[in-house]
Motif scaffolding. Structure first.
Motif, PDB file in Angstrom:
ATOM      1  N   ASP A 170       0.845  -1.200   0.000  1.00 55.12           N
ATOM      2  CA  ASP A 170       0.000   0.000   0.000  1.00 55.12           C
ATOM      3  C   ASP A 170       0.879   1.248   0.000  1.00 55.12           C
ATOM      4  OD1 ASP A 170       0.953  -0.470   2.613  1.00 55.12           O
ATOM      5  OD2 ASP A 170      -0.695   0.653   3.492  1.00 55.12           O
ATOM      6  N   ARG A 187      -7.910  -3.864   0.331  1.00 55.41           N
ATOM      7  CA  ARG A 187      -7.946  -3.385   1.726  1.00 55.41           C
ATOM      8  C   ARG A 187      -7.880  -1.866   1.671  1.00 55.41           C
ATOM      9  NH1 ARG A 187      -8.862  -5.536   6.697  1.00 55.41           N
ATOM     10  NH2 ARG A 187      -9.937  -7.360   5.914  1.00 55.41           N
ATOM     11  N   TYR A 188      -7.817  -1.217   2.810  1.00 56.08           N
ATOM     12  CA  TYR A 188      -7.634   0.246   2.890  1.00 56.08           C
ATOM     13  C   TYR A 188      -8.742   0.962   2.109  1.00 56.08           C
ATOM     14  CZ  TYR A 188      -3.188  -2.087   3.626  1.00 56.08           C
ATOM     15  OH  TYR A 188      -2.230  -2.965   4.013  1.00 56.08           O
ATOM     16  N   GLU A 189      -8.390   2.031   1.417  1.00 58.51           N
ATOM     17  CA  GLU A 189      -9.407   2.812   0.693  1.00 58.51           C
ATOM     18  C   GLU A 189      -9.769   2.175  -0.652  1.00 58.51           C
ATOM     19  OE1 GLU A 189     -10.720   5.281   2.584  1.00 58.51           O
ATOM     20  OE2 GLU A 189      -9.216   4.418   3.932  1.00 58.51           O
ATOM     21  N   GLY A 194      -5.961   7.867   4.521  1.00 56.95           N
ATOM     22  CA  GLY A 194      -6.068   6.489   4.071  1.00 56.95           C
ATOM     23  C   GLY A 194      -4.988   6.108   3.090  1.00 56.95           C
TER      24      GLY A 194
END
Ligand code: 4HQ
Length: 237
Positions: A39, A102-104, A48
């Motif tokens: 990421d 995952r994440y944004e 994010g």
């Protein structure tokens, strides 16, 4: 998050029996730095993190190199709404690749250039695509021939014909003062079938009029529904 639920119950048994095969890929294996970073911070700023394109693209390329050819699907709230119809469609594919962000979310270039389809399991936000992927695997796998016992064939159930299920009962005959509907104990199979169909229609009318609009009801269905709701049976309102 994925390995353990996939080993349980009907899915686990289907894998054991060789009816379906499920491979998990950890995208960290496709990261190029020594921290195995997958990421990074968003261009343009803001809070994010965003899933980096290269590790995801690498993992997807590996899946695409496998035989048989695969359909690559990203799980995302922006996808096509998942439905029983789509589950049937996917159950006819030999190989699916489900991409869990995952994440944004994932870098837009992965979405545009590396995936074939995007699916959403509903209008709410989860922390990742893993649970949506499990939902899709579960719904699709049970439609693969042999995965369910023949006594629980998926063809004649709720949503296959766009109606909700009729109520089910098992022993005891009276539970905390509440008896089982008498007709189910009557032994009259034709009457039971009629009652169940009527309950399905009524429930769908009460709870999911949107489904009733899509259903193609027979004249008998309309009569059964009119018996319980009055004149506007089948109008879906
Ligand atoms: N997410 N249906 C955010 C979902 C979702 C859904 C998946 C959350 C992807 C990055 N996926 N990640 N709803 O909520 O499929």
């Amino acid at each position: 998050m994925l390995a353990s639920p996939l080993q349980e119950s009907i899915l686990g048994k289907a894998v054991e029996r060789g009816l379906i095969e499920i491979r998990l890929v950890n995208i960290r294996e496709f990261a190029s730095d020594r921290h195995q970073t997958t990421d990074d911070r968003p261009y343009g700023g803001g809070s994010g993190m965003v899933m980096k394109a290269e590790p995801l693209a690498g993992a997807i390329a590996r899946a695409r190199a496998a035989d048989p050819p695969t359909r690559v699907i990203l799980l995302s709230p922006q996808g096509r709404p998942f439905s029983q119809r789509l589950a049937w469609e996917l159950s006819r594919e030999r190989h699916l690749t489900l991409v869990c962000g995952r994440y944004e979310g994932v870098d837009e270039r992965v979405r545009c250039h590396c995936v074939d389809d995007e699916i959403s399991i509903g209008d709410y936000v989860l922390t990742g695509g893993e649970i949506p992927a499990l939902v899709v695997v579960d719904a699709v796998a049970r439609l693969v021939p042999g995965v369910l016992g023949c006594s629980e064939s998926p063809a004649e159930e709720s949503f296959a014909n766009a109606l909700l299920e009729y109520p089910h009962y098992t022993r005891p005959e009276v539970f905390e003062g509440h008896p089982v509907p008498e007709i189910l104990l009557s032994g009259n199979h034709a009457a039971v079938r009629r009652w169940r169909r009527q309950q399905s229609l009524w429930r769908t009318w009460q709870r999911r009029p949107d489904l009733l609009k899509e259903a193609d009801l027979s004249d008998e269905d309309r009569e059964l529904l009119a018996e319980v709701v009055g004149g506007d049976a089948g109008s879906g309102s």
